[in-house]
Design an enzyme around this catalytic site. Structure first.
Site, PDB file in Angstrom:
ATOM      1  N   HIS A  12       0.827  -1.212   0.000  1.00  0.00           N
ATOM      2  CA  HIS A  12       0.000   0.000   0.000  1.00  0.00           C
ATOM      3  C   HIS A  12       0.863   1.264   0.000  1.00  0.00           C
ATOM      4  O   HIS A  12       0.386   2.338   0.366  1.00  0.00           O
ATOM      5  CB  HIS A  12      -0.911   0.010   1.229  1.00  0.00           C
ATOM      6  CG  HIS A  12      -1.733  -1.221   1.386  1.00  0.00           C
ATOM      7  ND1 HIS A  12      -2.659  -1.611   0.443  1.00  0.00           N
ATOM      8  CD2 HIS A  12      -1.756  -2.173   2.358  1.00  0.00           C
ATOM      9  CE1 HIS A  12      -3.239  -2.753   0.846  1.00  0.00           C
ATOM     10  NE2 HIS A  12      -2.697  -3.105   1.993  1.00  0.00           N
ATOM     11  N   HIS A 174      -7.450  -4.535  -0.671  1.00  0.00           N
ATOM     12  CA  HIS A 174      -6.848  -5.862  -0.872  1.00  0.00           C
ATOM     13  C   HIS A 174      -7.601  -6.658  -1.937  1.00  0.00           C
ATOM     14  O   HIS A 174      -7.381  -7.848  -2.089  1.00  0.00           O
ATOM     15  CB  HIS A 174      -6.857  -6.651   0.440  1.00  0.00           C
ATOM     16  CG  HIS A 174      -6.209  -5.943   1.581  1.00  0.00           C
ATOM     17  ND1 HIS A 174      -6.935  -5.281   2.536  1.00  0.00           N
ATOM     18  CD2 HIS A 174      -4.904  -5.784   1.898  1.00  0.00           C
ATOM     19  CE1 HIS A 174      -6.103  -4.747   3.414  1.00  0.00           C
ATOM     20  NE2 HIS A 174      -4.868  -5.033   3.041  1.00  0.00           N
TER      21      HIS A 174
END
Length: 287
Positions: A12, A174
């Site tokens: 991320h 995700h």
């Protein structure tokens, strides 16, 4: 000073490591791609930043993170360190309002880091830093759109399937399923849709002031994020919400996923003051 620790899986970037610095986080604990760090990692980070005033964890409300950071906190408490936890739940798409505590924490985390970090810099007590972080979270909403999947290196194939003419509203960082999969729509239309759901969920009122974030998911060019912000600015003006500060760029990504998220934080005078204070971290500098 109260120490502030956050963390979760890699993939991320610049989330989490990019926000360690003065006025932000004191430590970030990073696990493998899309996987939680270990309890021992959380424990070591906690002990490293404990200056005697306690440590606050700011977490994204994912089960693995809650479990492993929870065990790390218990290990630190056994050594005499005071540890408290705030779970960020800004993702409107991940659960209905009557189950808000089940929502995921996504890009809005950064604004919690910023304001809690500013409060900690004033040498506030742990309870006070936690209270301001919870106030941010209560007034924070995010919703995103995915235009393409991402590929986890260990798997070597897309994490999910999305056709070239499709987009998914509310997909998680995700690859968690969103709330609707539709054909591609113009950027202005997508922006209106996201903002409408956010404003209704909080809800916002005419005359409110807000901090806004247009966040790229990894593969969306800056010019497209600016197009979204342009429409967002117009929509909020029409609704009567004033933009106090804006943040546009890649703050919380999902590897090479294309898409973006919009975050709105409803502000009061205290939150405005803390949002305005200087901060210096590798991917967040404010003077």
């Amino acid at each position: 000073k109260v120490g502030i620790v956050a963390g979760g899986g890699s993939g991320h970037e610049p989330f989490w490591l990019g926000y360690v610095g003065k006025g932000m986080l004191d430590a970030a604990v990073v696990g493998p791609i899309f996987s939680s760090p270990t309890p021992n990692q959380a424990y070591e980070a906690t002990k490293a930043v404990d200056g005697g005033a306690g440590v606050l964890y700011i977490l994204g409300n994912y089960s693995g993170d809650k479990m492993n950071f929870g065990m790390g906190a218990e290990m630190a408490r056994a050594d005499g360190t005071i540890v408290d936890i705030v779970q960020v739940t800004d993702d409107v798409a991940s659960a209905p309002r009557d189950r808000i505590n089940d929502r995921r924490g996504i890009a809005g985390n950064i604004l919690v880091f910023k304001i809690a970090g500013a409060k900690a810099e004033e040498m506030a007590e742990l309870e006070e830093v936690k209270a301001v972080a919870e106030n941010v979270n209560a007034n924070l909403r995010t919703m995103g759109i995915a235009l393409s999947p991402c590929t986890i290196p260990a798997v070597r194939k897309p994490h999910f399937t999305l056709e070239e003419d499709e987009m998914e509203l509310g997909m998680g960082i995700h690859g968690e399923p969103g709330i609707e999969r539709t054909k591609l729509r113009p950027a202005d239309e997508v922006t209106e849709l996201l903002v409408a759901k956010i404003i209704k969920d909080l809800p916002f009122s005419k005359g409110d002031e807000a901090a806004v974030m247009v966040n790229g998911l990894g593969a969306t060019p800056l010019i497209e994020l600016l197009i979204v912000y342009r429409k967002l600015n117009h929509v909020l003006k029409d609704f009567g919400v004033k933009i106090f500060r804006s943040y546009i760029g890649n703050y919380c990504t999902s590897l090479e996923m294309a898409g973006c998220s919009i975050t709105l934080l409803r502000l009061d005078e205290e939150l405005k003051r803390f949002l305005d204070t200087p901060a210096s971290a590798p991917y967040f500098t404010q003077r």
